[in-house]
Design a protein around this motif. Structure first.
Motif, PDB file in Angstrom:
ATOM      1  N   GLY A  78      28.019  23.067  47.794  1.00 58.68           N
ATOM      2  CA  GLY A  78      27.052  22.156  47.187  1.00 58.68           C
ATOM      3  C   GLY A  78      27.559  20.744  46.969  1.00 58.68           C
ATOM      4  O   GLY A  78      26.757  19.818  46.861  1.00 58.68           O
ATOM      5  N   ALA A  79      28.855  20.557  46.899  1.00 58.66           N
ATOM      6  CA  ALA A  79      29.364  19.220  46.577  1.00 58.66           C
ATOM      7  C   ALA A  79      29.540  18.387  47.837  1.00 58.66           C
ATOM      8  O   ALA A  79      29.978  18.886  48.864  1.00 58.66           O
ATOM      9  CB  ALA A  79      30.698  19.329  45.856  1.00 58.66           C
ATOM     10  N   GLY A  85      34.245  16.205  45.760  1.00 59.11           N
ATOM     11  CA  GLY A  85      33.386  16.820  46.765  1.00 59.11           C
ATOM     12  C   GLY A  85      33.867  16.522  48.163  1.00 59.11           C
ATOM     13  O   GLY A  85      34.849  15.810  48.372  1.00 59.11           O
ATOM     14  N   ALA A  86      33.155  17.101  49.127  1.00 58.32           N
ATOM     15  CA  ALA A  86      33.518  16.909  50.525  1.00 58.32           C
ATOM     16  C   ALA A  86      32.840  15.659  51.067  1.00 58.32           C
ATOM     17  O   ALA A  86      31.865  15.165  50.503  1.00 58.32           O
ATOM     18  CB  ALA A  86      33.102  18.130  51.333  1.00 58.32           C
ATOM     19  N   VAL A 197      33.367  11.144  60.190  1.00 61.31           N
ATOM     20  CA  VAL A 197      33.372  11.351  58.736  1.00 61.31           C
ATOM     21  C   VAL A 197      32.806  10.124  58.025  1.00 61.31           C
ATOM     22  O   VAL A 197      33.175   8.999  58.326  1.00 61.31           O
ATOM     23  CB  VAL A 197      34.808  11.629  58.250  1.00 61.31           C
ATOM     24  N   MET A 198      31.931  10.381  57.059  1.00 60.38           N
ATOM     25  CA  MET A 198      31.302   9.291  56.308  1.00 60.38           C
ATOM     26  C   MET A 198      31.514   9.503  54.811  1.00 60.38           C
ATOM     27  O   MET A 198      30.685  10.112  54.169  1.00 60.38           O
ATOM     28  CB  MET A 198      29.817   9.247  56.631  1.00 60.38           C
ATOM     29  N   ASN A 199      32.565   9.059  54.240  1.00 67.56           N
ATOM     30  CA  ASN A 199      33.745   8.396  54.807  1.00 67.56           C
ATOM     31  C   ASN A 199      34.969   9.132  54.300  1.00 67.56           C
ATOM     32  O   ASN A 199      34.861   9.933  53.350  1.00 67.56           O
ATOM     33  CB  ASN A 199      33.789   6.919  54.385  1.00 67.56           C
ATOM     34  N   PHE A 200      36.107   8.777  54.792  1.00 66.59           N
ATOM     35  CA  PHE A 200      37.312   9.532  54.430  1.00 66.59           C
ATOM     36  C   PHE A 200      37.770   9.277  52.987  1.00 66.59           C
ATOM     37  O   PHE A 200      38.607  10.005  52.473  1.00 66.59           O
ATOM     38  CB  PHE A 200      38.447   9.239  55.414  1.00 66.59           C
ATOM     39  N   ARG A 205      39.863  11.090  47.703  1.00 67.98           N
ATOM     40  CA  ARG A 205      39.566  11.352  46.287  1.00 67.98           C
ATOM     41  C   ARG A 205      39.694  12.835  45.959  1.00 67.98           C
ATOM     42  O   ARG A 205      40.269  13.224  44.949  1.00 67.98           O
ATOM     43  CB  ARG A 205      38.133  10.918  45.953  1.00 67.98           C
ATOM     44  N   ARG A 206      39.140  13.656  46.837  1.00 70.99           N
ATOM     45  CA  ARG A 206      39.157  15.095  46.564  1.00 70.99           C
ATOM     46  C   ARG A 206      40.587  15.642  46.517  1.00 70.99           C
ATOM     47  O   ARG A 206      40.958  16.365  45.588  1.00 70.99           O
ATOM     48  CB  ARG A 206      38.354  15.851  47.633  1.00 70.99           C
ATOM     49  N   ILE A 207      41.386  15.277  47.512  1.00 70.06           N
ATOM     50  CA  ILE A 207      42.753  15.821  47.546  1.00 70.06           C
ATOM     51  C   ILE A 207      43.561  15.275  46.375  1.00 70.06           C
ATOM     52  O   ILE A 207      44.306  16.006  45.707  1.00 70.06           O
ATOM     53  CB  ILE A 207      43.462  15.463  48.876  1.00 70.06           C
TER      54      ILE A 207
END
Lengths: 507, 507
Positions: A78-79, A85-86, A197-200, A205-207
């Motif tokens: 969902g994220a 999120g992804a 990817v939109m955007n990396f 942020r996620r990692i």
């Protein structure tokens, strides 16, 4: 246990996140720049909304890319796009439009069939280097010339003239001119489609949200890494604020280009002094490995006035009928390849250039243009002089626009001159130029093989590390995913796990 | 030294030519049919001038095809097409036009991008079977379904619906329906472009002119091959005129399908009784190898009324939106693949069909249509009933014509009805149907792998031979060039050289 991670690119962030996930409480991530992400770098366009990645843009090899799979799992949960999120993505592989300045479109030409001959050249390379033993590596240009010389009786004049210019598309994967590129290394297998990817920044942020933010110290270039008498590692940051940090382990994720400074004696921004010095296996590997200069120019328009037929447009470098005659009349391959033709900047029609039609991918009325060394160095050295960048690329940009059914640019100096002055011509609102070759903390784009190079030496030397305490991660330290985001990510995980095992850290 | 060669196909002819070239004076080539050439078979069209190959049509793998190189050397020497000369050829690889009955052209569709997904399926197969160990072989259909099931989140409805129908193009390489085809064996590497040959009878003439014509005995099927007490080989021909020929060596080049009869006890035309029987390694290999049913229909027109955009046209088998729903809603792969869907003849829209646009290759206003098992058996069994063949294919033929900008056929029964009755519609002058599956001396087209098969067993068993005196050659006995003219040719040379060495024949 305390770990220092040098560099907050994807490999360093993934290493820190893996350590934290496994319960490590003491870790410092030292980043030379004032931002994290390294060669993942999303910037905002002229309207404050559009975003572009000036570094990596794709999930490659999506049939076996574990970072991509992780993104998909999170996205299915969902994220998407928000912190933690992804990042959204789109499969953007497409039928490449080929544009020659003189003849216009040459893709899928019913007589020339350049794509089919180009595919035969890749098979020819495979037979030369992977099904024969001992073929001497040459430049990719010389390999193509060898094919043309040996197979000229089976090729039309137009195939001899234009296929090489199509084959040069690979320059835009490796980021270097075909005269610099190792023929043995030019072709590689794609493991599935590519996803834009939109955007990396969402991935970064996620990692990075996977461990305490206070671990990260920006503006902290490292000056020295030493082993202490008691077997620990001491990391010294640069500058007046410089400090010594003592740790049990250190993971060095600086780009190969920056690490190379440590093998030389010249002082340089970003250079790390290792004591003891880097082992000879590592220093020796630098003799057989280079670093490429892929660069990007973003052309931002007010609106899309061109066709959405394809996401991929390649403009072919100019060619001549004299070249065909040279191939036809050459009495030996040596005679044909002898002209060294040092790569030069020349004009925008002296290089193949790859335009990603962002409008077809996500509606953004912009082109992401990809260029190669040595052109990248020149264009990036122009820095903020957007007018000169536009002047340089205007002929090829107008050709792309008109070939795709659009009027040409309204005027050459249209950058930033405000609103549309009327008519149907597209208005160039802004130009964004990458800076990788000028930036002292990247000094180029990613690892690349010159003729005779062997990426394996570097990969083996760096994944073995400088002993168990000083480790290396990054796109240049992996076999699968070399040069790719997921390869760098995987290498950060690998080194974190190595340390945990070496320290007998509880499972 | 005396040698008997069983079969005057390309492998038998090359074996005899090699023996003669090395000074062997006694050799008998026994051919069951009343013509030589085997599965190289050129026939004449309705006007007495056009020629078509009903068997092999291409030099494949032209970057490493030694027969092709030999043809080129001879052709460069000036001879072409006449006795002893080389056959003209043309590189005919082209951008495939894809035609769906409902939607029309689907090649290079800017949204569906079927070719790109199809290419990912080939990589998926590679990862399943060549980069993992122990994956169980399935039918090619089931492999495609596995891909669709696992990757459905990354595929649009149209990609799920139409890509499988494009992937089925491989049926027309192997000559069998995708439900019969081994997934592990479906994809293979092409070693360069393919060259269409006009026609292979010139190659047959050239090779057979390399030894005394009196060596060849047509209409001489072999009934038995036995070892004699003194270590020689006795070959008995069939029928009232049958005779025993004693020789030192025998090279058996009958098709794998005919050789298989020797492993069974049923009497059959073409069956050879071996004594002692074929060794268990050979008989065992038949349990893991099959034979395919590629067939051809030539549609001869009065003139070309269609586009020459491409030499390659694939009509896609019909598909349904229900299938997309099945893929989307499947709770397991097993649930998706469980429907066995036994291959049936059905209509012309139940199979992918491959039309070679001969008009673009050499101006001949005809299509060479290629079909697969089990359709081939049905169409070939119609024998000379051309009206029924036209009736069966008329819908797909009309669709090809109209998609390529031509009017449809003038009328369904136009075959052989004489001159053009006016208008622009093309007049179908004649239909020629191959007969490979009905012919007792071929019983199909060439070797093909069913799920679980292993071509290697057969290749090793047959290239080892039945001891040194009874040898085997043909497309089914080689690794490189398996199923190809040059592979068969190479195997004939291999066996001749084996015998010369075994006999200590002077260099």
């Amino acid at each position: 246990m305390k770990v220092v991670v040098v560099g907050a690119g994807i490999s360093g962030l993934k290493a820190a996140a893996t350590l934290y996930q496994r319960g490590v409480q003491e870790c410092v991530v030292l980043e030379a720049r004032s931002r994290i992400g390294g060669r993942l770098h999303s910037v905002t366009g002229y309207d404050g909304k559009r975003k572009y990645d000036l570094g990596a843009s794709w999930h490659h090899d999506t049939l076996r890319n574990d970072l991509f799979f992780e993104e998909c799992r999170i996205s299915a949960g969902g994220a998407g796009g928000t912190a933690g999120g992804a990042a959204p993505f789109a499969f953007d592989d497409d039928f490449m439009i080929l544009i020659d300045n003189r003849l216009g479109r040459l893709d899928r030409h019913p007589e020339m069939r350049l794509e089919i001959v180009d595919s035969e050249i890749s098979k020819f390379a495979d037979l030369e280097y992977h099904q024969k033993l001992g073929t001497r590596d040459t430049s990719f240009r010389d390999l193509v010339y060898k094919y043309l010389f040996e197979k000229r009786q089976f090729l039309t004049d137009n195939q001899i003239r234009y296929t090489p210019q199509l084959s040069r598309f690979l320059e835009l994967w490796h980021g270097i001119d075909w005269r610099l590129l190792s023929a043995r290394d030019t072709y590689f297998g794609h493991q599935g489609r590519n996803a834009f990817v939109m955007n990396f920044d969402a991935v970064v942020r996620r990692i990075s949200s996977g461990f305490p933010q206070e671990w990260i110290h920006c503006d902290s270039p490292v000056a020295a890494i030493s082993r202490t008498r008691d077997g620990k590692v001491q990391v010294r940051t640069q500058g007046p604020e410089g400090a010594d940090i003592e740790a049990d382990y250190c993971i060095v994720t600086v780009p190969q280009s920056v690490l190379q400074l440590s093998t030389e004696t010249m002082p340089a921004e970003g250079r790390i002094q290792f004591s003891p010095p880097l082992n000879t296996r590592i220093t020796g590997a630098f003799e057989r490995m280079h670093f490429g200069g892929l660069g990007k120019v973003i052309f931002e328009f007010d609106r899309t006035t061109w066709s959405l037929e394809s996401t991929k447009i390649l403009t072919l470098a100019q060619s001549s009928s004299e070249f065909v005659q040279r191939v036809r009349s050459a009495t030996s391959l040596e005679a044909l390849v002898e002209d060294p033709e040092t790569p030069q900047v020349g004009t925008c029609w002296d290089h193949p250039l790859y335009f990603v039609n962002l409008s077809k991918i996500d509606g953004t009325p912009s082109f992401m243009m990809i260029m190669q060394e040595p052109l990248t160095q020149y264009i990036e050295s122009l820095g903020g002089d957007k007018q000169r960048v536009v002047e340089y690329f205007r002929p090829v940009l107008d050709k792309v626009l008109t070939t795709l059914g659009s009027p040409p640019l309204q005027d050459a100096m249209a950058v930033d001159h405000g609103d549309d002055v009327g008519g149907f011509a597209p208005l160039l609102k802004n130009v964004i130029v990458s800076n990788w070759t000028q930036d002292e903390f990247s000094r180029g784009a990613y690892s690349a093989c010159h003729p005779g190079d062997d990426a394996l030496d570097m990969i083996v030397a760096l994944s073995d590390g400088q002993g168990p305490r000083i480790r290396f991660a990054g796109e240049h330290t992996v076999m699968d995913g070399a040069g790719c985001v997921y390869g760098a990510w995987e290498s950060g995980k690998r080194e974190a796990e190595f340390i945990l095992e070496d320290a007998n850290w509880p499972q």
